[in-house]
Design a protein around this motif. Sequence first.
Motif, PDB file in Angstrom:
ATOM      1  N   ARG A   1       0.834  -1.208   0.000  1.00 26.68           N
ATOM      2  CA  ARG A   1       0.000   0.000   0.000  1.00 26.68           C
ATOM      3  C   ARG A   1       0.868   1.257   0.000  1.00 26.68           C
ATOM      4  O   ARG A   1       0.570   2.230  -0.722  1.00 26.68           O
ATOM      5  CB  ARG A   1      -0.906  -0.013   1.238  1.00 26.68           C
ATOM      6  CG  ARG A   1      -1.777   1.217   1.400  1.00 26.68           C
ATOM      7  CD  ARG A   1      -2.990   1.139   0.519  1.00 26.68           C
ATOM      8  NE  ARG A   1      -3.521   2.464   0.210  1.00 26.68           N
ATOM      9  CZ  ARG A   1      -4.696   2.669  -0.351  1.00 26.68           C
ATOM     10  NH1 ARG A   1      -5.453   1.650  -0.670  1.00 26.68           N
ATOM     11  NH2 ARG A   1      -5.117   3.883  -0.619  1.00 26.68           N
ATOM     12  N   TYR A   2       1.932   1.233   0.793  1.00 27.25           N
ATOM     13  CA  TYR A   2       2.817   2.401   0.853  1.00 27.25           C
ATOM     14  C   TYR A   2       3.592   2.567  -0.461  1.00 27.25           C
ATOM     15  O   TYR A   2       3.800   3.694  -0.923  1.00 27.25           O
ATOM     16  CB  TYR A   2       3.768   2.277   2.036  1.00 27.25           C
ATOM     17  CG  TYR A   2       4.642   3.499   2.248  1.00 27.25           C
ATOM     18  CD1 TYR A   2       4.135   4.781   2.086  1.00 27.25           C
ATOM     19  CD2 TYR A   2       5.977   3.373   2.610  1.00 27.25           C
ATOM     20  CE1 TYR A   2       4.932   5.906   2.280  1.00 27.25           C
ATOM     21  CE2 TYR A   2       6.784   4.493   2.807  1.00 27.25           C
ATOM     22  CZ  TYR A   2       6.254   5.759   2.636  1.00 27.25           C
ATOM     23  OH  TYR A   2       7.042   6.869   2.819  1.00 27.25           O
ATOM     24  N   LEU A   3       3.992   1.456  -1.065  1.00 26.81           N
ATOM     25  CA  LEU A   3       4.659   1.521  -2.375  1.00 26.81           C
ATOM     26  C   LEU A   3       3.738   2.157  -3.414  1.00 26.81           C
ATOM     27  O   LEU A   3       4.169   2.977  -4.230  1.00 26.81           O
ATOM     28  CB  LEU A   3       5.069   0.117  -2.823  1.00 26.81           C
ATOM     29  CG  LEU A   3       6.211  -0.561  -2.054  1.00 26.81           C
ATOM     30  CD1 LEU A   3       6.408  -1.982  -2.560  1.00 26.81           C
ATOM     31  CD2 LEU A   3       7.512   0.228  -2.177  1.00 26.81           C
ATOM     32  N   TYR A   4       2.470   1.788  -3.355  1.00 24.20           N
ATOM     33  CA  TYR A   4       1.471   2.368  -4.269  1.00 24.20           C
ATOM     34  C   TYR A   4       1.340   3.881  -4.026  1.00 24.20           C
ATOM     35  O   TYR A   4       1.280   4.669  -4.978  1.00 24.20           O
ATOM     36  CB  TYR A   4       0.119   1.670  -4.067  1.00 24.20           C
ATOM     37  CG  TYR A   4      -1.037   2.363  -4.751  1.00 24.20           C
ATOM     38  CD1 TYR A   4      -1.280   2.181  -6.110  1.00 24.20           C
ATOM     39  CD2 TYR A   4      -1.893   3.210  -4.028  1.00 24.20           C
ATOM     40  CE1 TYR A   4      -2.332   2.820  -6.744  1.00 24.20           C
ATOM     41  CE2 TYR A   4      -2.947   3.853  -4.653  1.00 24.20           C
ATOM     42  CZ  TYR A   4      -3.160   3.649  -6.008  1.00 24.20           C
ATOM     43  OH  TYR A   4      -4.210   4.291  -6.638  1.00 24.20           O
ATOM     44  N   ASN A   5       1.303   4.265  -2.751  1.00 25.78           N
ATOM     45  CA  ASN A   5       1.191   5.691  -2.412  1.00 25.78           C
ATOM     46  C   ASN A   5       2.353   6.505  -2.978  1.00 25.78           C
ATOM     47  O   ASN A   5       2.168   7.601  -3.497  1.00 25.78           O
ATOM     48  CB  ASN A   5       1.148   5.870  -0.883  1.00 25.78           C
ATOM     49  CG  ASN A   5      -0.142   5.362  -0.278  1.00 25.78           C
ATOM     50  OD1 ASN A   5      -1.033   4.928  -0.999  1.00 25.78           O
ATOM     51  ND2 ASN A   5      -0.247   5.392   1.033  1.00 25.78           N
ATOM     52  N   ILE A   6       3.582   5.953  -2.837  1.00 20.87           N
ATOM     53  CA  ILE A   6       4.773   6.655  -3.345  1.00 20.87           C
ATOM     54  C   ILE A   6       4.742   6.717  -4.869  1.00 20.87           C
ATOM     55  O   ILE A   6       5.007   7.756  -5.470  1.00 20.87           O
ATOM     56  CB  ILE A   6       6.066   5.960  -2.871  1.00 20.87           C
ATOM     57  CG1 ILE A   6       6.194   6.024  -1.345  1.00 20.87           C
ATOM     58  CG2 ILE A   6       7.290   6.614  -3.516  1.00 20.87           C
ATOM     59  CD1 ILE A   6       7.367   5.225  -0.789  1.00 20.87           C
ATOM     60  N   ALA A   7       4.413   5.589  -5.503  1.00 17.09           N
ATOM     61  CA  ALA A   7       4.457   5.501  -6.967  1.00 17.09           C
ATOM     62  C   ALA A   7       3.429   6.410  -7.635  1.00 17.09           C
ATOM     63  O   ALA A   7       3.705   7.016  -8.677  1.00 17.09           O
ATOM     64  CB  ALA A   7       4.244   4.053  -7.407  1.00 17.09           C
ATOM     65  N   THR A   8       2.236   6.520  -7.052  1.00  9.93           N
ATOM     66  CA  THR A   8       1.160   7.277  -7.690  1.00  9.93           C
ATOM     67  C   THR A   8       0.994   8.684  -7.113  1.00  9.93           C
ATOM     68  O   THR A   8       0.357   9.538  -7.735  1.00  9.93           O
ATOM     69  CB  THR A   8      -0.184   6.533  -7.541  1.00  9.93           C
ATOM     70  OG1 THR A   8      -0.490   6.412  -6.149  1.00  9.93           O
ATOM     71  CG2 THR A   8      -0.113   5.156  -8.185  1.00  9.93           C
ATOM     72  N   GLY A   9       1.542   8.893  -5.913  1.00 12.03           N
ATOM     73  CA  GLY A   9       1.338  10.169  -5.238  1.00 12.03           C
ATOM     74  C   GLY A   9      -0.024  10.261  -4.571  1.00 12.03           C
ATOM     75  O   GLY A   9      -0.382  11.284  -3.985  1.00 12.03           O
ATOM     76  N   ASP A  10      -0.796   9.182  -4.660  1.00 10.34           N
ATOM     77  CA  ASP A  10      -2.124   9.140  -4.053  1.00 10.34           C
ATOM     78  C   ASP A  10      -1.998   8.666  -2.602  1.00 10.34           C
ATOM     79  O   ASP A  10      -1.779   7.488  -2.340  1.00 10.34           O
ATOM     80  CB  ASP A  10      -3.018   8.175  -4.858  1.00 10.34           C
ATOM     81  CG  ASP A  10      -4.419   8.095  -4.293  1.00 10.34           C
ATOM     82  OD1 ASP A  10      -4.751   8.902  -3.398  1.00 10.34           O
ATOM     83  OD2 ASP A  10      -5.188   7.213  -4.732  1.00 10.34           O
ATOM     84  N   LYS A  11      -2.144   9.566  -1.669  1.00 13.66           N
ATOM     85  CA  LYS A  11      -1.981   9.251  -0.247  1.00 13.66           C
ATOM     86  C   LYS A  11      -3.302   8.951   0.447  1.00 13.66           C
ATOM     87  O   LYS A  11      -3.337   8.743   1.656  1.00 13.66           O
ATOM     88  CB  LYS A  11      -1.288  10.419   0.470  1.00 13.66           C
ATOM     89  CG  LYS A  11       0.120  10.699  -0.030  1.00 13.66           C
ATOM     90  CD  LYS A  11       0.767  11.818   0.761  1.00 13.66           C
ATOM     91  CE  LYS A  11       2.202  12.064   0.293  1.00 13.66           C
ATOM     92  NZ  LYS A  11       2.860  13.115   1.096  1.00 13.66           N
ATOM     93  N   VAL A  12      -4.376   8.929  -0.316  1.00 12.34           N
ATOM     94  CA  VAL A  12      -5.707   8.737   0.268  1.00 12.34           C
ATOM     95  C   VAL A  12      -5.996   7.249   0.475  1.00 12.34           C
ATOM     96  O   VAL A  12      -5.704   6.416  -0.387  1.00 12.34           O
ATOM     97  CB  VAL A  12      -6.792   9.345  -0.639  1.00 12.34           C
ATOM     98  CG1 VAL A  12      -8.186   9.069  -0.082  1.00 12.34           C
ATOM     99  CG2 VAL A  12      -6.576  10.844  -0.789  1.00 12.34           C
ATOM    100  N   ILE A  13      -6.538   6.920   1.656  1.00 15.23           N
ATOM    101  CA  ILE A  13      -6.982   5.559   1.943  1.00 15.23           C
ATOM    102  C   ILE A  13      -8.395   5.658   2.516  1.00 15.23           C
ATOM    103  O   ILE A  13      -8.687   6.535   3.335  1.00 15.23           O
ATOM    104  CB  ILE A  13      -6.029   4.840   2.931  1.00 15.23           C
ATOM    105  CG1 ILE A  13      -6.474   3.384   3.154  1.00 15.23           C
ATOM    106  CG2 ILE A  13      -5.900   5.575   4.249  1.00 15.23           C
ATOM    107  CD1 ILE A  13      -5.463   2.539   3.918  1.00 15.23           C
ATOM    108  N   THR A  14      -9.288   4.801   2.058  1.00 18.58           N
ATOM    109  CA  THR A  14     -10.671   4.861   2.536  1.00 18.58           C
ATOM    110  C   THR A  14     -10.759   4.399   3.988  1.00 18.58           C
ATOM    111  O   THR A  14      -9.877   3.703   4.495  1.00 18.58           O
ATOM    112  CB  THR A  14     -11.593   3.981   1.678  1.00 18.58           C
ATOM    113  OG1 THR A  14     -11.201   2.610   1.832  1.00 18.58           O
ATOM    114  CG2 THR A  14     -11.531   4.381   0.208  1.00 18.58           C
ATOM    115  N   TYR A  15     -11.829   4.799   4.631  1.00 19.62           N
ATOM    116  CA  TYR A  15     -12.068   4.429   6.029  1.00 19.62           C
ATOM    117  C   TYR A  15     -12.053   2.904   6.207  1.00 19.62           C
ATOM    118  O   TYR A  15     -11.393   2.374   7.093  1.00 19.62           O
ATOM    119  CB  TYR A  15     -13.412   5.012   6.466  1.00 19.62           C
ATOM    120  CG  TYR A  15     -13.851   4.590   7.841  1.00 19.62           C
ATOM    121  CD1 TYR A  15     -13.421   5.267   8.976  1.00 19.62           C
ATOM    122  CD2 TYR A  15     -14.721   3.507   8.015  1.00 19.62           C
ATOM    123  CE1 TYR A  15     -13.830   4.890  10.236  1.00 19.62           C
ATOM    124  CE2 TYR A  15     -15.134   3.118   9.268  1.00 19.62           C
ATOM    125  CZ  TYR A  15     -14.683   3.810  10.377  1.00 19.62           C
ATOM    126  OH  TYR A  15     -15.085   3.421  11.629  1.00 19.62           O
TER     127      TYR A  15
END
Length: 311
Positions: free
Chosen positions: A77-91
């Motif tokens: 999940r953190y790798l995805y956040n870094i790669a896409t710049g999308d830091k949002v995670i649903t509740y």
Amino acid sequence: MKNSTVTTFILLGLTDDPELQVLIFIFLFCTYMLSATGNLTIITLTFVDPRLQTPMYFFLQNFSFLEVSFTTACIPRYLYNIATGDKVITYNACVIQVFFTDLFAVTEFFLLAIMSYDRYVAICKPLHYVTIMSSRVCRSLMFSCWLAGLLVITSPLSLGLNLKFCDSNVIDHFLCDASPLLKISCSDTWLMEQTVLICAVLTLILTLICVVLSYTSIIKTILGFPSVQQRKKAFSTCSSHMIVVSITYGTCMFIYMNPTAKEEVTINKAVSLLISSVSPMLNPFIYTLRNKQVKKAFSDSIKRIAAFLKK
């Protein structure tokens, strides 16, 4: 974690520096791949090699499964956040991540205690080992580890589901975890904070007592062996587990016992990163490099694969 107005959270991660993010991404990707490959290799070997179908390797197989599951719940999940710049995670995704990371982590501690007991029986009661550590007993012990892990996290999770988030949805961490979520909640978090601390400390102390008692008896028995060769062989069967226990308990004690680390968010995040990436990567290598049976099984498997490819 009751949802007043917040439907999503923002995970800040470790840094906003683009260059550092690239380095962190490469580091985490490499450690995750090594961890997954190493642990899945041990799981496969213990399934296919008859020499590794013993209680000790049954528990090692389950330990590897917990390691790869835990790191998979944290890192991709953190790798995805870094790669896409999308830091949002649903509740809902955040709740699921908290549940699985806590379940795998707590279950792992109970399994380490069971593995210590297995080594105690093997060295201190070798004539009764097959009877005591039968397949049925091993399966029951493994089920007990999962059940204990589930019971430990039930109370904190139940309280956590009643938390309200009103103003802030920014989590100062790279994953959803109890501590950063409590900081941004607008509910009274005192009860949950105490519950989390009690559950964590009790798990740590109870399992550590089992480990210490087991290894105290093991060391006493080994020192009573008349032959130096016997003592070396006995110590070698425990060395891998002792190293893994030291790494796991050492890092967790740092988090819960060090007052500075409790206050410093950056240090906590760094230690969490080590627990979720480096430790699961090291464990397969520790067991493989220090265990002749695993090395032999791995070598034989490589030879069989090479022979098959030649055909």
